[in-house]
Design a protein around this motif. Structure first.
Motif, PDB file in Angstrom:
ATOM      1  N   SER A 277      53.431  -8.753  61.204  1.00  0.00           N
ATOM      2  CA  SER A 277      52.055  -9.245  61.165  1.00  0.00           C
ATOM      3  C   SER A 277      51.173  -8.339  62.009  1.00  0.00           C
ATOM      4  O   SER A 277      51.664  -7.557  62.837  1.00  0.00           O
ATOM      5  CB  SER A 277      51.966 -10.684  61.686  1.00  0.00           C
ATOM      6  N   LEU A 278      49.870  -8.446  61.798  1.00  0.00           N
ATOM      7  CA  LEU A 278      48.893  -7.774  62.642  1.00  0.00           C
ATOM      8  C   LEU A 278      48.568  -8.715  63.799  1.00  0.00           C
ATOM      9  O   LEU A 278      47.866  -9.708  63.625  1.00  0.00           O
ATOM     10  CB  LEU A 278      47.619  -7.460  61.848  1.00  0.00           C
ATOM     11  N   GLY A 279      49.102  -8.411  64.963  1.00  0.00           N
ATOM     12  CA  GLY A 279      48.886  -9.303  66.106  1.00  0.00           C
ATOM     13  C   GLY A 279      49.379 -10.702  65.792  1.00  0.00           C
ATOM     14  O   GLY A 279      50.501 -10.890  65.305  1.00  0.00           O
ATOM     15  N   GLN A 280      48.527 -11.686  66.029  1.00  0.00           N
ATOM     16  CA  GLN A 280      48.888 -13.085  65.804  1.00  0.00           C
ATOM     17  C   GLN A 280      48.305 -13.639  64.506  1.00  0.00           C
ATOM     18  O   GLN A 280      48.284 -14.856  64.306  1.00  0.00           O
ATOM     19  CB  GLN A 280      48.383 -13.935  66.980  1.00  0.00           C
ATOM     20  N   VAL A 281      47.832 -12.752  63.617  1.00  0.00           N
ATOM     21  CA  VAL A 281      47.209 -13.210  62.369  1.00  0.00           C
ATOM     22  C   VAL A 281      48.295 -13.600  61.371  1.00  0.00           C
ATOM     23  O   VAL A 281      49.008 -12.743  60.843  1.00  0.00           O
ATOM     24  CB  VAL A 281      46.288 -12.131  61.768  1.00  0.00           C
ATOM     25  N   SER A 282      48.431 -14.876  61.123  1.00  0.00           N
ATOM     26  CA  SER A 282      49.471 -15.373  60.214  1.00  0.00           C
ATOM     27  C   SER A 282      49.245 -14.872  58.798  1.00  0.00           C
ATOM     28  O   SER A 282      48.128 -14.840  58.303  1.00  0.00           O
ATOM     29  CB  SER A 282      49.465 -16.913  60.242  1.00  0.00           C
ATOM     30  N   GLY A 283      50.341 -14.465  58.149  1.00  0.00           N
ATOM     31  CA  GLY A 283      50.265 -14.041  56.759  1.00  0.00           C
ATOM     32  C   GLY A 283      49.764 -12.630  56.550  1.00  0.00           C
ATOM     33  O   GLY A 283      49.513 -12.220  55.411  1.00  0.00           O
ATOM     34  N   SER A 284      49.623 -11.850  57.631  1.00  0.00           N
ATOM     35  CA  SER A 284      49.016 -10.526  57.506  1.00  0.00           C
ATOM     36  C   SER A 284      50.018  -9.415  57.192  1.00  0.00           C
ATOM     37  O   SER A 284      49.665  -8.240  57.175  1.00  0.00           O
ATOM     38  CB  SER A 284      48.229 -10.181  58.774  1.00  0.00           C
ATOM     39  N   ARG A 285      51.269  -9.768  56.945  1.00  0.00           N
ATOM     40  CA  ARG A 285      52.250  -8.754  56.535  1.00  0.00           C
ATOM     41  C   ARG A 285      51.775  -8.049  55.261  1.00  0.00           C
ATOM     42  O   ARG A 285      52.052  -6.867  55.059  1.00  0.00           O
ATOM     43  CB  ARG A 285      53.609  -9.406  56.306  1.00  0.00           C
ATOM     44  N   THR A 286      51.055  -8.761  54.416  1.00  0.00           N
ATOM     45  CA  THR A 286      50.562  -8.165  53.177  1.00  0.00           C
ATOM     46  C   THR A 286      49.651  -6.964  53.448  1.00  0.00           C
ATOM     47  O   THR A 286      49.602  -6.015  52.660  1.00  0.00           O
ATOM     48  CB  THR A 286      49.816  -9.218  52.328  1.00  0.00           C
ATOM     49  N   VAL A 287      48.932  -6.975  54.575  1.00  0.00           N
ATOM     50  CA  VAL A 287      48.076  -5.847  54.954  1.00  0.00           C
ATOM     51  C   VAL A 287      48.938  -4.634  55.295  1.00  0.00           C
ATOM     52  O   VAL A 287      48.643  -3.494  54.890  1.00  0.00           O
ATOM     53  CB  VAL A 287      47.171  -6.214  56.148  1.00  0.00           C
ATOM     54  N   ILE A 288      50.012  -4.862  56.039  1.00  0.00           N
ATOM     55  CA  ILE A 288      50.909  -3.774  56.426  1.00  0.00           C
ATOM     56  C   ILE A 288      51.573  -3.171  55.197  1.00  0.00           C
ATOM     57  O   ILE A 288      51.662  -1.940  55.044  1.00  0.00           O
ATOM     58  CB  ILE A 288      51.957  -4.290  57.435  1.00  0.00           C
ATOM     59  N   ASN A 289      52.035  -4.026  54.294  1.00  0.00           N
ATOM     60  CA  ASN A 289      52.643  -3.561  53.044  1.00  0.00           C
ATOM     61  C   ASN A 289      51.672  -2.672  52.263  1.00  0.00           C
ATOM     62  O   ASN A 289      52.029  -1.589  51.782  1.00  0.00           O
ATOM     63  CB  ASN A 289      53.070  -4.764  52.210  1.00  0.00           C
ATOM     64  N   TRP A 290      50.427  -3.114  52.164  1.00  0.00           N
ATOM     65  CA  TRP A 290      49.403  -2.342  51.448  1.00  0.00           C
ATOM     66  C   TRP A 290      49.160  -0.998  52.122  1.00  0.00           C
ATOM     67  O   TRP A 290      49.123   0.050  51.467  1.00  0.00           O
ATOM     68  CB  TRP A 290      48.103  -3.139  51.387  1.00  0.00           C
ATOM     69  N   ALA A 291      49.017  -1.002  53.447  1.00  0.00           N
ATOM     70  CA  ALA A 291      48.653   0.204  54.182  1.00  0.00           C
ATOM     71  C   ALA A 291      49.686   1.310  54.021  1.00  0.00           C
ATOM     72  O   ALA A 291      49.341   2.488  53.861  1.00  0.00           O
ATOM     73  CB  ALA A 291      48.459  -0.122  55.661  1.00  0.00           C
ATOM     74  N   PHE A 292      50.960   0.949  54.051  1.00  0.00           N
ATOM     75  CA  PHE A 292      52.008   1.966  53.957  1.00  0.00           C
ATOM     76  C   PHE A 292      52.190   2.491  52.532  1.00  0.00           C
ATOM     77  O   PHE A 292      52.927   3.457  52.327  1.00  0.00           O
ATOM     78  CB  PHE A 292      53.325   1.423  54.504  1.00  0.00           C
ATOM     79  N   ASN A 293      51.529   1.866  51.593  1.00  0.00           N
ATOM     80  CA  ASN A 293      51.592   2.343  50.218  1.00  0.00           C
ATOM     81  C   ASN A 293      50.277   2.963  49.758  1.00  0.00           C
ATOM     82  O   ASN A 293      50.042   3.160  48.573  1.00  0.00           O
ATOM     83  CB  ASN A 293      51.996   1.198  49.286  1.00  0.00           C
ATOM     84  N   GLU A 294      49.397   3.241  50.737  1.00  0.00           N
ATOM     85  CA  GLU A 294      48.113   3.882  50.451  1.00  0.00           C
ATOM     86  C   GLU A 294      47.974   5.166  51.264  1.00  0.00           C
ATOM     87  O   GLU A 294      48.797   5.463  52.141  1.00  0.00           O
ATOM     88  CB  GLU A 294      46.956   2.928  50.787  1.00  0.00           C
ATOM     89  N   GLU A 295      46.919   5.912  51.001  1.00  0.00           N
ATOM     90  CA  GLU A 295      46.636   7.141  51.732  1.00  0.00           C
ATOM     91  C   GLU A 295      45.560   6.878  52.785  1.00  0.00           C
ATOM     92  O   GLU A 295      44.863   5.866  52.742  1.00  0.00           O
ATOM     93  CB  GLU A 295      46.178   8.247  50.768  1.00  0.00           C
ATOM     94  N   ALA A 296      45.416   7.812  53.717  1.00  0.00           N
ATOM     95  CA  ALA A 296      44.376   7.700  54.738  1.00  0.00           C
ATOM     96  C   ALA A 296      43.005   7.598  54.069  1.00  0.00           C
ATOM     97  O   ALA A 296      42.710   8.309  53.110  1.00  0.00           O
ATOM     98  CB  ALA A 296      44.417   8.910  55.666  1.00  0.00           C
ATOM     99  N   GLY A 297      42.183   6.683  54.560  1.00  0.00           N
ATOM    100  CA  GLY A 297      40.859   6.452  53.993  1.00  0.00           C
ATOM    101  C   GLY A 297      40.795   5.245  53.078  1.00  0.00           C
ATOM    102  O   GLY A 297      39.703   4.766  52.755  1.00  0.00           O
ATOM    103  N   ALA A 298      41.955   4.737  52.660  1.00  0.00           N
ATOM    104  CA  ALA A 298      41.963   3.551  51.788  1.00  0.00           C
ATOM    105  C   ALA A 298      41.453   2.345  52.568  1.00  0.00           C
ATOM    106  O   ALA A 298      41.770   2.156  53.742  1.00  0.00           O
ATOM    107  CB  ALA A 298      43.372   3.288  51.268  1.00  0.00           C
TER     108      ALA A 298
END
Length: 465
Positions: A277-298
């Motif tokens: 997760s991002l810090g204590q934000v519940s359910g934010s694993r989806t953000v991490i998943n997205w980020a690692f499958n995108e390029e810088a600037g996304a």
């Protein structure tokens, strides 16, 4: 020098997982003043209805089906605002609607009484005899006759249902028994009474094993209305975020624009692919998943219930080691600290100081004493973690000056005042077992890590979730 220190420690900077840098902010969408005003108007209408209602609990259920039970409650069990209302209210009074978090609440005092707060019950489970309907009623009558004849209730319960601990149910309040339909009969019975009641249409035999002392109790009708987020409010919040992305959704402007807008931005956060997760934000694993499958600037906006996260990928790292740029600050601080220590040590040595008093005067400090220090002491009173003192607790000799000594937090002049062997206490075999368990746990983790390195395991889970 920084590069040399980095190269010397490079293996310690080896990455177990991919990393990247992310800037993001999260914002909670909450009801607007207009949303609160709409619900407050509805509460005022409900208030007028409750004032004239002949069955206020039933009417209150129309608005709040989960908040109303036709049962008495002790004053001590009430929320603070309800207790304050009933202490000065008369039967039939209705409180004004009040904000309660993201909701409104109000009460009508339906009735008052003085009665036991709870009863301790025993039961004879007739279902265990295979009796239902009229057969259960007949069985109940015969069992009642046996008990009235003098047989112990608990003994009868254990005969019918072995292991039932005398049919013990335990303590229950009116609220807990409200759905049985037999609350009035149960609380009207005296301590020791055995009564036959129907619960959900089935005959039951209960014994009032005990009752609490009488207390003041009230019956309340409750209207509780959460304030929903209107479409207008939701659309306004979404449009604001979409406009921000359109105008500032780029690497150059994102961080500053978010700060200017008043968003609580987390800038250039280093994120590992293994984080959930991002810090204590519940359910934010989806953000991490997205980020690692995108390029810088996304950049993307994420919907997490009533929370929105806007994130931008700032930088991605493909090397198997942490880049020098990411650790340069801490290495620079360490080198400066070491150089400062070297300079202080050289200056002190040039003064040829020979006592603790001399060192204290030369440095403008004071002499202090640390007691009960061993080689294993991890938290020294007044200093915290200071390995230099741990070392000299082991190798230092009494009344011998050791100075100047570079420590973790400063330069020390150290003299061992008194030295003794620590007593060997406790069960040695038990201590050995504890150490063995600790070492086993460490070896198990280290073995798995070493195996991952040897067979070149690559963690690709972030590609999928």
């Amino acid at each position: 020098e920084i590069k040399s220190l980095y190269d010397m420690r490079k293996e310690s900077y080896k990455l177990d997982n991919k990393i990247l840098k992310l800037s993001y902010f999260s914002t909670e969408i909450v009801p607007s003043d207009k949303d609160y005003a709409a619900v407050e108007t509805e509460m005022q209408n409900a208030q007028e209805r409750l004032k004239t209602s002949e069955n206020p609990i039933l009417d209150a259920k129309m608005y709040s089906p989960d908040s109303n039970v036709d049962a008495f409650m002790s004053l001590s069990s009430l929320p603070a605002e309800a207790k304050a209302f009933v202490q000065s209210a008369s039967i039939g009074d209705v409180s004004n609607p009040e904000r309660n978090g993201q909701a409104f609440i109000m009460y009508k005092l339906v009735d008052r009484t003085t009665a036991a707060d709870s009863v301790n019950l025993q039961t004879i489970p007739l279902q265990a005899m295979g009796a239902v309907g009229e057969a259960a009623t007949a069985k109940a009558d015969s069992v009642m006759a046996v008990i009235k004849g003098g047989k112990d209730f608990a003994a009868v319960a254990n005969e019918i249902m072995p292991g039932s601990n005398g049919g013990e149910i335990g303590w229950a309040t009116e609220m807990m028994l409200a759905n049985t339909g037999a609350t009035k009969e149960i609380f009207a019975a005296a301590k020791g009474d055995v009564i036959q009641v129907k619960i959900n249409g089935q005959s039951q035999i209960l014994r009032i094993a005990d009752k609490t002392n009488p207390v003041a109790k009230v019956k309340l009708a409750v209207v509780y209305m959460p304030v929903p987020i209107s479409d207008e409010t939701l659309n306004g919040a979404e449009n604001e975020l979409n406009e921000f992305i359109a105008n500032s959704g780029n690497l150059e402007n994102f961080d500053k624009a978010a700060m200017d807008k008043g968003y609580n931005i987390i800038s250039n956060q280093r994120i590992s692919a293994s984080e959930m997760s991002l810090g204590q934000v519940s359910g934010s694993r989806t953000v991490i998943n997205w980020a690692f499958n995108e390029e810088a600037g996304a950049i993307k906006k994420f919907d997490l219930n009533n929370r929105r996260i806007v994130a931008i990928v700032k930088q991605k790292f493909d090397d198997e080691y942490m880049p020098l740029s990411e650790v340069m600050g801490e290495l620079k601080t360490e080198i400066i600290k070491d150089k400062k220590a070297e300079k202080m040590i050289a200056d002190l040595k040039s003064k040829n100081l020979s006592s603790l008093d001399a060192y204290a005067q030369a440095t403008g400090s004071r002499i202090d004493t640390a007691k009960f220090v061993t080689f294993q002491t991890s938290n020294i009173a007044g200093l915290g973690l200071e390995p230099a003192l741990n070392v000299y607790s082991k190798i230092g000799q009494p009344n011998q000056l050791n100075a100047p000594v570079k420590g973790r937090e400063g330069i020390y002049a150290i003299s061992v005042v008194n030295k003794s062997e620590a007593p060997q206490g406790g069960d040695v075999e038990q201590q050995k077992q504890m150490l063995s368990r600790t070492i086993y746990s460490q070896i198990r983790y280290q073995a798995v890590y070493a195996l991952r390195q040897k067979i070149d395991v690559v963690d690709n889970r972030v590609v999928f979730y």
